[in-house]
Scaffold this motif. Structure first.
Motif, mmCIF file in Angstrom:
data_model
loop_
_atom_site.group_PDB
_atom_site.id
_atom_site.type_symbol
_atom_site.label_atom_id
_atom_site.label_comp_id
_atom_site.label_asym_id
_atom_site.label_seq_id
_atom_site.Cartn_x
_atom_site.Cartn_y
_atom_site.Cartn_z
ATOM 1 N N LEU A 108 0.829 -1.209 0.000
ATOM 2 C CA LEU A 108 0.000 0.000 0.000
ATOM 3 C C LEU A 108 0.859 1.252 0.000
ATOM 4 N N ASN A 109 2.002 1.190 0.681
ATOM 5 C CA ASN A 109 2.920 2.322 0.681
ATOM 6 C C ASN A 109 3.387 2.621 -0.751
ATOM 7 N N SER A 114 2.583 7.183 -0.073
ATOM 8 C CA SER A 114 2.918 7.733 1.247
ATOM 9 C C SER A 114 2.523 6.735 2.330
ATOM 10 N N PHE A 115 3.310 6.693 3.382
ATOM 11 C CA PHE A 115 3.032 5.765 4.476
ATOM 12 C C PHE A 115 1.753 6.159 5.204
ATOM 13 N N GLU A 116 1.541 7.462 5.371
ATOM 14 C CA GLU A 116 0.333 7.933 6.042
ATOM 15 C C GLU A 116 -0.910 7.453 5.312
ATOM 16 N N GLU A 117 -0.902 7.562 3.980
ATOM 17 C CA GLU A 117 -2.052 7.137 3.202
ATOM 18 C C GLU A 117 -2.177 5.613 3.205
ATOM 19 N N ALA A 118 -1.044 4.916 3.218
ATOM 20 C CA ALA A 118 -1.066 3.455 3.278
ATOM 21 C C ALA A 118 -1.752 2.981 4.555
ATOM 22 N N VAL A 119 -1.426 3.616 5.683
ATOM 23 C CA VAL A 119 -2.047 3.268 6.962
ATOM 24 C C VAL A 119 -3.541 3.556 6.913
ATOM 25 N N SER A 120 -3.913 4.696 6.320
ATOM 26 C CA SER A 120 -5.325 5.050 6.210
ATOM 27 C C SER A 120 -6.090 4.039 5.371
ATOM 28 N N GLN A 121 -5.508 3.636 4.232
ATOM 29 C CA GLN A 121 -6.187 2.688 3.353
ATOM 30 C C GLN A 121 -6.308 1.313 4.011
ATOM 31 N N MET A 122 -5.257 0.859 4.699
ATOM 32 C CA MET A 122 -5.322 -0.442 5.354
ATOM 33 C C MET A 122 -6.327 -0.410 6.499
ATOM 34 N N VAL A 135 3.205 8.840 14.520
ATOM 35 C CA VAL A 135 3.418 10.138 15.160
ATOM 36 C C VAL A 135 4.103 11.111 14.219
ATOM 37 N N THR A 136 4.891 10.592 13.285
ATOM 38 C CA THR A 136 5.561 11.422 12.278
ATOM 39 C C THR A 136 5.741 10.606 11.019
ATOM 40 N N SER A 137 5.851 11.279 9.888
ATOM 41 C CA SER A 137 6.147 10.598 8.629
ATOM 42 C C SER A 137 7.630 10.698 8.292
ATOM 43 N N ALA A 138 8.426 11.306 9.174
ATOM 44 C CA ALA A 138 9.859 11.464 8.948
ATOM 45 C C ALA A 138 10.592 10.142 9.156
ATOM 46 N N ASP A 139 11.710 9.987 8.470
ATOM 47 C CA ASP A 139 12.579 8.820 8.634
ATOM 48 C C ASP A 139 13.492 9.092 9.821
ATOM 49 N N VAL A 140 13.180 8.499 10.972
ATOM 50 C CA VAL A 140 13.897 8.818 12.205
ATOM 51 C C VAL A 140 14.611 7.590 12.754
#
Length: 344
Positions: A108-109, A114-122, A135-140
């Motif tokens: 989905l990513n 985007s990971f945020e949208e992937a989480v929303s779709q799943m 909590v963030t979309s940054a690569d931390v």
């Protein structure tokens, strides 16, 4: 005594609960909370770099999906076969150790970009109760600084290096420092009637969320009742020798402010104690006087699971205790725009 479960109308209008953390502790609690309200949001750390999540992070550059997936599994409303698929872990070949649920998120990513949208779709696919938000979309990456000045970068390395250094963790940091928070995560914190931190690994599941820009400020400024839920046991390679007050001090040192500490009062079976002792872990000591001196309220309830191979919270007992505390200590006064102010 367990709280009576709400009817459909009460569930729809249940309190806005935002739970902040990661790991199995958070997902366990969500399984119980989803029975009391549909207005449930999990704000989840994305600092993991080990296991299957770490592989996907390194190979395709996506945020680690593991903690997010655990929360979605807990909140999912799907057929049993889908639950089994989500938790299935490959045992052979190049996918050995990888979770099927992680692979769905990875696909989905790629599809959504985007990971945020992937989480929303799943979340929609799984018909979850509430929301799960990174909590963030940054690569931390997570860095631990020990009391002797030694440092290590990488969440998965902290345990081993702590044992080598043989001293406590002084603090943890994110690289890059203070990444931008997901706006929806900050909104969920600000709009909550009840804010929960923990249970979960102190330095690698709960505190990393506090290192994201705006999160500690949003927690402090929130009118919600704020509860820290203590772990049942200390954790090998992270919090050996810590008491409940030590956990609270670490949270405050990293910017968190809470009103109340909820700790388990049920005894841990002797067999489990012996098993954990072999791993340098022990039942958490609740030092009541120190917590009182910190100006915090302490509530102890029997919220541990009975039986099993691990000392963990019982989802239903924990959720019931949390909702009982909320109803006892919070008066909801309507201020318009579906906003409730919590007043003691």
């Amino acid at each position: 005594m367990l709280e009576m479960l709400p009817n459909a109308q009460q569930w729809e209008r249940g309190p806005k609960i935002t739970a902040i953390g990661g790991g199995t502790g958070l997902s366990t609690m969500l399984r119980g909370l989803k029975k009391y309200t549909r207005n449930l949001t999990a704000v989840v750390t994305v600092a993991d770099d080990g296991g299957g999540s770490g592989v996907l992070r390194r190979d395709i550059g996506m945020p680690p999906p593991g903690d997010i997936r655990h929360c979605m599994e807990a909140l999912a409303n799907v057929e049993p076969i889908m639950q089994r698929l989500l938790t299935y872990r490959f045992t052979e070949g190049g996918l050995a150790g990888q979770s099927f649920g992680n692979l769905i998120l990875a696909a989905l990513n790629g599809v959504t970009g985007s990971f945020e949208e992937a989480v929303s779709q799943m979340s929609q696919v799984l018909a979850i109760t509430g929301r799960v938000l990174p909590v963030t979309s940054a690569d931390v990456q997570l860095e631990a600084v020990f009391e002797n000045g030694a440092r290590v970068v990488g969440e998965s390395k902290i345990c081993d290096v702590k044992k080598q250094q043989d001293c406590r963790i002084h603090h943890v940091e994110l690289i890059p420092a203070k990444p931008k928070a997901l706006p929806a995560a900050l909104e969920a914190i600000r709009e909550a009637d009840l804010l929960l931190l923990g249970p979960g690994s102190l330095y690698t599941s709960v505190i990393p969320n506090l290192l994201v820009a705006g999160v500690p400020e949003a927690i402090r400024e929130s009118d919600a009742l704020k509860i820290y839920i203590c772990n049942i046991m200390t954790q090998d390679g992270e919090t050996e020798g810590y008491t409940a007050a030590d956990h609270l001090e670490a949270l405050m040192d990293h910017g968190a402010r809470v009103d109340l500490c909820l700790a388990n009062s049920a005894p841990v079976g002797e067999g489990l104690v012996e098993r954990y002792r072999a791993e340098d872990a022990a039942p958490l000591v609740v030092d009541r006087e120190r917590i009182s001196a910190m100006g915090l309220e302490l509530v102890e309830r029997p919220v541990a699971s009975e039986g099993g191979d691990y000392a963990r919270h019982d989802p239903d007992k924990l959720a019931a205790a949390v909702l009982e505390l909320y109803r006892q200590r919070a008066v909801r006064i309507f201020r318009g725009k579906n906003r409730y102010i919590i007043e003691e």
